[in-house]
Design a protein around this motif. Structure first.
Motif, PDB file in Angstrom:
ATOM      1  N   ARG A   1      36.979  32.772  33.971  1.00 57.47           N
ATOM      2  CA  ARG A   1      35.539  32.960  34.179  1.00 57.47           C
ATOM      3  C   ARG A   1      35.126  34.421  34.029  1.00 57.47           C
ATOM      4  O   ARG A   1      34.086  34.732  33.460  1.00 57.47           O
ATOM      5  N   PHE A   2      35.944  35.328  34.544  1.00 54.02           N
ATOM      6  CA  PHE A   2      35.579  36.754  34.555  1.00 54.02           C
ATOM      7  C   PHE A   2      36.423  37.560  33.578  1.00 54.02           C
ATOM      8  O   PHE A   2      36.612  38.767  33.754  1.00 54.02           O
ATOM      9  N   ALA A   3      36.887  36.936  32.523  1.00 53.83           N
ATOM     10  CA  ALA A   3      37.911  37.495  31.632  1.00 53.83           C
ATOM     11  C   ALA A   3      37.691  38.945  31.251  1.00 53.83           C
ATOM     12  O   ALA A   3      38.629  39.750  31.289  1.00 53.83           O
TER      13      ALA A   3
ATOM     14  N   ASP B   1      30.234  40.324  46.044  1.00 56.21           N
ATOM     15  CA  ASP B   1      29.759  39.646  44.845  1.00 56.21           C
ATOM     16  C   ASP B   1      30.393  40.310  43.625  1.00 56.21           C
ATOM     17  O   ASP B   1      31.247  41.193  43.759  1.00 56.21           O
ATOM     18  N   ALA B   2      29.962  39.896  42.446  1.00 58.05           N
ATOM     19  CA  ALA B   2      30.606  40.379  41.214  1.00 58.05           C
ATOM     20  C   ALA B   2      30.421  41.872  40.998  1.00 58.05           C
ATOM     21  O   ALA B   2      31.180  42.486  40.235  1.00 58.05           O
TER      22      ALA B   2
ATOM     23  N   ILE C   1      42.142  41.787  48.297  1.00 57.78           N
ATOM     24  CA  ILE C   1      42.312  41.605  46.864  1.00 57.78           C
ATOM     25  C   ILE C   1      41.887  40.203  46.448  1.00 57.78           C
ATOM     26  O   ILE C   1      41.125  40.020  45.489  1.00 57.78           O
ATOM     27  N   GLN C   2      42.369  39.200  47.192  1.00 57.37           N
ATOM     28  CA  GLN C   2      42.048  37.821  46.817  1.00 57.37           C
ATOM     29  C   GLN C   2      40.554  37.550  46.859  1.00 57.37           C
ATOM     30  O   GLN C   2      39.984  36.983  45.924  1.00 57.37           O
TER      31      GLN C   2
ATOM     32  N   GLY D   1      34.882  37.984  41.075  1.00 57.95           N
ATOM     33  CA  GLY D   1      34.685  38.772  39.864  1.00 57.95           C
ATOM     34  C   GLY D   1      34.471  40.242  40.116  1.00 57.95           C
ATOM     35  O   GLY D   1      33.975  40.966  39.241  1.00 57.95           O
ATOM     36  N   ALA D   2      34.832  40.721  41.295  1.00 55.98           N
ATOM     37  CA  ALA D   2      34.639  42.120  41.672  1.00 55.98           C
ATOM     38  C   ALA D   2      35.810  42.974  41.184  1.00 55.98           C
ATOM     39  O   ALA D   2      36.721  42.495  40.512  1.00 55.98           O
ATOM     40  N   THR D   3      35.775  44.269  41.537  1.00 55.64           N
ATOM     41  CA  THR D   3      36.802  45.227  41.109  1.00 55.64           C
ATOM     42  C   THR D   3      37.518  45.791  42.324  1.00 55.64           C
ATOM     43  O   THR D   3      36.881  46.119  43.332  1.00 55.64           O
TER      44      THR D   3
END
Length: 558
Positions: A37-39, A233-234, A255-256, A262-264
């Motif tokens: 999804r967040f490739a 959120d992303a 991390i999970q 879709g975050a960093t």
């Protein structure tokens, strides 16, 4: 089913599935959808290294295939002793794709801890750096791993971060070298969602840490619900400097939870304030995880005066209670940040304060449960619930709280009620708001900056010193770390002992440095309770009073 693992009862499992908490997917399946999804988004930053979601997926696939060639199989236990580096994350996802069970060890652990972990879990593999810098020089891991391997036939694989030596495989090379197998081989690996996906470590009081089995079902939900309550959120960017394998940095939301959205995640291997401030500005960090000791260092560091901190929206604090003054000062310096106190345990239950809570609730409490089906009760020594407002021991059960430690049925019989509530040892009272207030603990632990130290473990080692007749380790207050360890010792007749001598002796026992006592008090005998037991309460009061007197004397002298 893995022998020694205690599953959730079927009726509770059915309820958690019906409520949508459990999706009956492995973590590997959960993250396969996330990676797709967040490739193209950035998942991970470690110094100059960046990984998109697609790259993290591909590189962990490759490592998993190479580990498969080395013989790792589902339910094999693996002990990673790694710092906050990208290789940990790559390894973690590779192990999830194989259905292996990582044990949440720390790079600060040494021979004593590693030996215990391998013995308890029957681990097949240990992963470690070549060396780390520490006070007094450099520590090299290979000698202690070789010794543990010689003592335990189960330990067959040694993976080193860096160049491999005799008997080792290079994790770095295994990540980089193209796999000989097709990726399709990973899809053939069968992973049961109700099986453990990780063993977290307890802060147990028995001298030997207990292994906490977290299942694929419950650990995925744990991170998702924590991320929701933490406002992830992303567009979120997490700066992670706390030890990467701990439950909070890894999964609460950690991390999970950030990757699920879709975050960093930005990794950093130390907690130097100036470096953290630089990374916040460089990457537009929105979320920071701290323990109060670290937050106190940050807000008192001179570099904060010039730091660009406006991107920070949330500071999540756990591990020990935060004083209201620290929270108020933090708000003044991190002007856009919500300071989110939380109470969490590696065994499961999470409680967070929420944005919009009244001021007194934010300042006084550790929050309330993150899930509607978290069941809590405060009980007395006889297991009876105490009235609201009174102090009792926290007992809990729910969709992400364990039903038993791994492989210790006798201990489980004491730590769990007949109806499956986990007796945490934490003393709490219920606030009129419905939130909870931490009042202490029944467990014999020292909470040094969020690291829980078993007093009994250290006492057993000190008792081996020829000059020691008896010992009691107690927490002493510390402005920066919350607590440090003071060792009270009754010396044998005709002997004496100094703190440097005691520390030097304990270092020969090869325990983690954070477990070393930081003060030694010699007594002719110990105070005892009405039941004839050593009164650690009296010893704790004694050292607290001594520290207060010393501080007053120092202030007068100045």
């Amino acid at each position: 089913m893995l022998q020694g693992f205690v599953p959730f009862p079927e009726d509770f499992a059915a309820r958690y599935r019906a409520q949508g908490y459990w999706r009956d997917q492995s973590l590997a399946q959960e993250f396969a959808a996330v990676f797709e999804r967040f490739a193209e988004r950035t998942a991970l930053i470690d110094g100059e290294r960046r990984y998109t979601y697609a790259e993290l997926d591909a590189v962990s696939d490759n490592l998993a295939l190479n580990l498969l060639d080395l013989g790792l199989q589902p339910l094999d236990r693996v002990v990673p002793l790694l710092p906050n580096v990208a290789e940990f994350v790559v390894l973690y996802f590779a192990l999830q794709k194989l259905g292996c069970i990582p044990i949440a060890a720390l790079v600060t652990h040494r021979h004593a801890e590693l030996n215990q972990f391998v013995q308890l879990s029957q681990a097949r593999c240990v992963v470690y750096p070549t060396a780390v810098r520490e006070q007094g020089g450099e520590f090299r891991f290979a000698p202690i791993v070789e010794r543990v391997q010689a003592e335990h036939a189960c330990l067959q694989l040694r993976l080193v971060l860096g160049e491999a030596g005799p008997g080792e495989h290079s994790l770095t090379a295994l990540i980089a070298q193209p796999a000989k197998r097709p990726v399709a081989d990973l899809r053939k690996v069968r992973i049961e969602p109700t099986d453990p996906c990780i063993f977290q470590l307890s802060g147990g009081t028995t001298g030997i840490p207990k292994l906490i089995p977290r299942t694929n079902n419950d650990y995925a939900y744990n991170s998702k619900v924590a991320a929701e309550v933490a406002g992830v959120d992303a567009e979120s960017v997490l700066l992670l400097v706390l030890p990467i394998a701990h439950n909070l940095p890894l999964a609460c939301p950690g991390i999970q939870g950030f990757l699920f959205n879709g975050a960093t995640v930005v990794l950093h291997a130390n907690t130097k304030p100036a470096e953290m401030f630089q990374l916040i500005a460089q990457h537009g960090v929105t979320h920071i995880k701290v323990v109060p000791a670290l937050l106190i260092r940050l807000i008192n560091d001179p570099a904060i005066a010039e730091a660009q901190l406006d991107s920070v929206k949330q500071i999540q604090s756990g591990g020990q209670r935060m004083q209201p003054e620290v929270r108020i000062r933090t708000r003044q310096l991190f002007r856009n940040a919500f300071v989110q106190e939380n109470f969490g345990m590696s065994e499961g239950l999470l409680m967070f304060v929420r944005q919009g809570d009244p001021e007194e609730v934010l300042l006084e409490t550790c929050g309330r449960p993150v899930c509607a089906d978290d069941e809590l009760k405060l009980i007395d020594d006889d297991g009876r619930e105490v009235p609201d407002g009174e102090v009792g021991e926290l007992a809990c059960r729910g969709p992400y709280t364990l039903r038993g430690y791994f492989g210790v049925p006798e201990y489980n019989a004491r730590q769990f009620t007949a109806d499956g509530f986990y007796r945490s040892g934490d003393l709490m009272r219920k606030h009129p708001s419905g939130n909870y207030v931490v009042e202490g603990r029944k467990k014999d632990l020292i909470n040094r900056g969020g690291e829980k130290i078993s007093a009994e473990e250290v006492e057993n080692l000190i008792l081996m010193h020829p000059a020691v007749q008896n010992v009691a380790c107690v927490p002493m207050p510390d402005a920066a770390l919350g607590e440090k360890m003071c060792a009270f010792v009754v010396p044998r007749a005709g002997t004496t002992l100094t703190l440097p001598e005691l520390v030097a002796f304990l270092q020969t026992q090869e325990i983690a440095r954070f477990k070393l006592p930081e003060r030694l008090e010699l007594l002719p005998d110990f105070p005892v309770s009405t039941f004839g037991k050593v009164s650690k309460k009296a010893l704790g009061e004694r050292i607290a009073a001594q520290l207060s007197e010393e501080a007053q004397a120092k202030a007068l002298a100045a």
